[in-house]
Design an enzyme around this catalytic site. Structure first.
Site, PDB file in Angstrom:
ATOM      1  N   LYS A 115       0.962  -0.981   0.049  1.00 39.49           N
ATOM      2  CA  LYS A 115       0.099  -0.071  -0.038  1.00 39.49           C
ATOM      3  C   LYS A 115       0.874   1.303  -0.085  1.00 39.49           C
ATOM      4  CE  LYS A 115      -3.416   2.536   2.382  1.00 39.49           C
ATOM      5  NZ  LYS A 115      -4.582   2.341   3.541  1.00 39.49           N
ATOM      6  N   GLU A 126       7.513  -6.872   1.504  1.00 42.07           N
ATOM      7  CA  GLU A 126       6.232  -6.839   2.056  1.00 42.07           C
ATOM      8  C   GLU A 126       5.451  -8.243   1.850  1.00 42.07           C
ATOM      9  OE1 GLU A 126       4.935  -4.834   4.087  1.00 42.07           O
ATOM     10  OE2 GLU A 126       6.407  -3.354   4.108  1.00 42.07           O
ATOM     11  N   SER A 166     -10.272   5.375  -4.461  1.00 39.95           N
ATOM     12  CA  SER A 166     -11.282   6.679  -4.768  1.00 39.95           C
ATOM     13  C   SER A 166     -10.692   7.691  -5.464  1.00 39.95           C
ATOM     14  CB  SER A 166     -11.483   7.315  -3.413  1.00 39.95           C
ATOM     15  OG  SER A 166     -10.048   7.817  -2.842  1.00 39.95           O
ATOM     16  N   LYS A 195      -2.254  -1.423  -3.705  1.00 41.70           N
ATOM     17  CA  LYS A 195      -2.832  -0.250  -3.860  1.00 41.70           C
ATOM     18  C   LYS A 195      -2.211   0.968  -3.850  1.00 41.70           C
ATOM     19  CE  LYS A 195      -6.134   2.150  -0.545  1.00 41.70           C
ATOM     20  NZ  LYS A 195      -6.657   1.975   0.956  1.00 41.70           N
TER      21      LYS A 195
HETATM   22  C1  PBG Z   1      -7.213   3.632   5.510  1.00 42.20           C
HETATM   23  C2  PBG Z   1      -7.608   3.364   4.335  1.00 42.20           C
HETATM   24  C3  PBG Z   1      -7.553   4.271   3.055  1.00 42.20           C
HETATM   25  C4  PBG Z   1      -8.010   3.650   1.971  1.00 42.20           C
HETATM   26  C5  PBG Z   1      -8.443   2.513   2.244  1.00 42.20           C
HETATM   27  N1  PBG Z   1      -8.011   2.310   3.783  1.00 42.20           N
HETATM   28  C6  PBG Z   1      -7.032   5.878   3.105  1.00 42.20           C
HETATM   29  C7  PBG Z   1      -5.546   6.039   3.749  1.00 42.20           C
HETATM   30  O1  PBG Z   1      -4.997   5.234   3.865  1.00 42.20           O
HETATM   31  O2  PBG Z   1      -5.528   7.218   4.041  1.00 42.20           O
HETATM   32  C8  PBG Z   1      -8.091   4.269   0.708  1.00 42.20           C
HETATM   33  C9  PBG Z   1      -9.088   3.987  -0.295  1.00 42.20           C
HETATM   34  C10 PBG Z   1      -9.359   4.786  -1.406  1.00 42.20           C
HETATM   35  O3  PBG Z   1      -8.687   5.984  -1.513  1.00 42.20           O
HETATM   36  O4  PBG Z   1     -10.438   4.419  -2.133  1.00 42.20           O
HETATM   37  N2  PBG Z   1      -6.318   2.925   6.168  1.00 42.20           N
END
Ligand code: PBG
Length: 325
Positions: free
Chosen positions: A198, A236, A277, A251
């Site tokens: 991530k 990871e 998103s 991600k």
């Molecule tokens: C937080 C989390 C995030 C997302 C999923 N879980 C945001 C972040 O890490 O700040 C992002 C999902 C998205 O942007 O669609 N643990």
């Protein structure tokens, strides 16, 4: 010309193109992220995610019934925690009567077959908007205490009926800690979809609006990965494999197709990708202005993510995609 090879033959009609397609999307490829909020009868559009909603549990159930009938097999639950329940311990996150736990039970009651995944991280519960417990004097996110809190949170999701927990926090050692705790507490059937690679990404911006979870100070770069790095993702991966992850996730997705492929080529575990998103909102915004054909952009994006090696795709476009297929 007299050519030995004419590659265009295999592209010459819709029928032959369809026969030779190497990548085909199906409804069971998708995981639909769902935002749950307190209250009843609530369906609030998220301003930075046009066409996407936060819903109270009753409305969420209607939505889950609908997507199940469309052939989508899985949802990934996020909750918007009320401000007065936020602190720096995350204790609301393992409240057996909390919003998440109540939502898990209600959804599993209504649609028992759905593969229910839950987000595990402290940011919705944190007064600091960070994924872990903060040492406010030092301004750091404390790893081991966070893993302890997240373990309690994971167990409470399992007890409520989650099928998979999906830790999105990027703390060290959390997969092993969760696996052990699940085994020791009678939840050996609960899986872990780890956010393995991530990245610290600006593409999460609209999501943080959706859950009101933007970091109050600093950024997430001491736990989420540097987007300049590829080989680090394998570190990871090796940890998550050894610690007992069932599915490994990358991600965001679109700007990270090389990482998806790298991980797919390295692991025998199923690979998922989170089309986040910001990736949703970019397509929506361009389509609103008439600059992109939304339907085509959705299918091309999701096909590319699957082609890169994703067996599963978490995407806000899951419903649109199924309608278009
Ligand atoms: C937080 C989390 C995030 C997302 C999923 N879980 C945001 C972040 O890490 O700040 C992002 C999902 C998205 O942007 O669609 N643990």
């Amino acid at each position: 010309m007299i050519l030995q090879r004419r590659n265009r033959i295999n592209r010459s009609s819709a029928a032959i193109r369809s026969m030779l397609a190497e990548t085909v999307l199906t409804p069971s490829d998708f995981i639909l992220p769902i935002f749950v909020t307190e209250g009843e009868g609530i369906e609030e559009e998220i301003i930075s995610m046009p066409g996407y909603y936060r819903r109270s549990i009753d409305k969420t159930i209607e939505e889950v019934k609908e997507i199940w009938s469309m052939g989508i097999k899985s949802v990934l639950l996020f909750i918007k925690c009320s401000d007065h329940l936020k602190d720096n311990t995350g204790k609301e996150s393992w409240n057996p009567d909390g919003l998440m736990q109540t939502a898990i039970k209600a959804i599993k009651d209504a649609v028992p077959g759905i593969v229910l995944m839950t987000d595990v991280a402290l940011d919705p519960y944190s007064i600091y908007g960070h994924d872990g417990i903060v040492d406010p004097d030092k301004g750091i996110i404390v790893n081991d205490a966070t893993v302890e809190a997240l373990t309690r949170m994971s167990l409470s999701h399992a007890a409520a009926g989650a099928d998979f927990i999906a830790p999105s926090d990027m703390m060290d050692g959390r997969i092993g800690a969760f696996r052990r705790a699940l085994e020791e507490n009678g939840h050996s059937n609960v899986g872990i979809m780890s956010y393995t690679a991530k990245y610290a990404s600006c593409f999460y911006g609209p999501f943080r609006d959706a859950l009101d979870s933007a970091p109050g100070f600093g950024d997430k770069k001491t736990y989420q990965m540097n987007y300049a790095n590829r080989v680090e993702a394998l570190n990871e991966l090796y940890n998550d494999e050894a610690e007992g992850a069932d599915i490994v996730m990358i991600k965001p997705a679109m700007a990270y197709l090389d990482i998806i492929r790298e991980i797919k080529n390295t692991t025998t575990l199923p690979v998922s990708a989170y089309h986040v998103s910001g990736e949703y909102s970019m397509i929506k915004a361009a389509a609103e202005r008439g600059w992109l054909d939304e339907d085509k952009a959705i299918i091309e994006s999701l096909t590319a993510i699957k082609r890169a090696g994703a067996d599963l795709i978490a995407t806000y476009f899951a419903k649109d995609a199924v309608k278009l297929l």
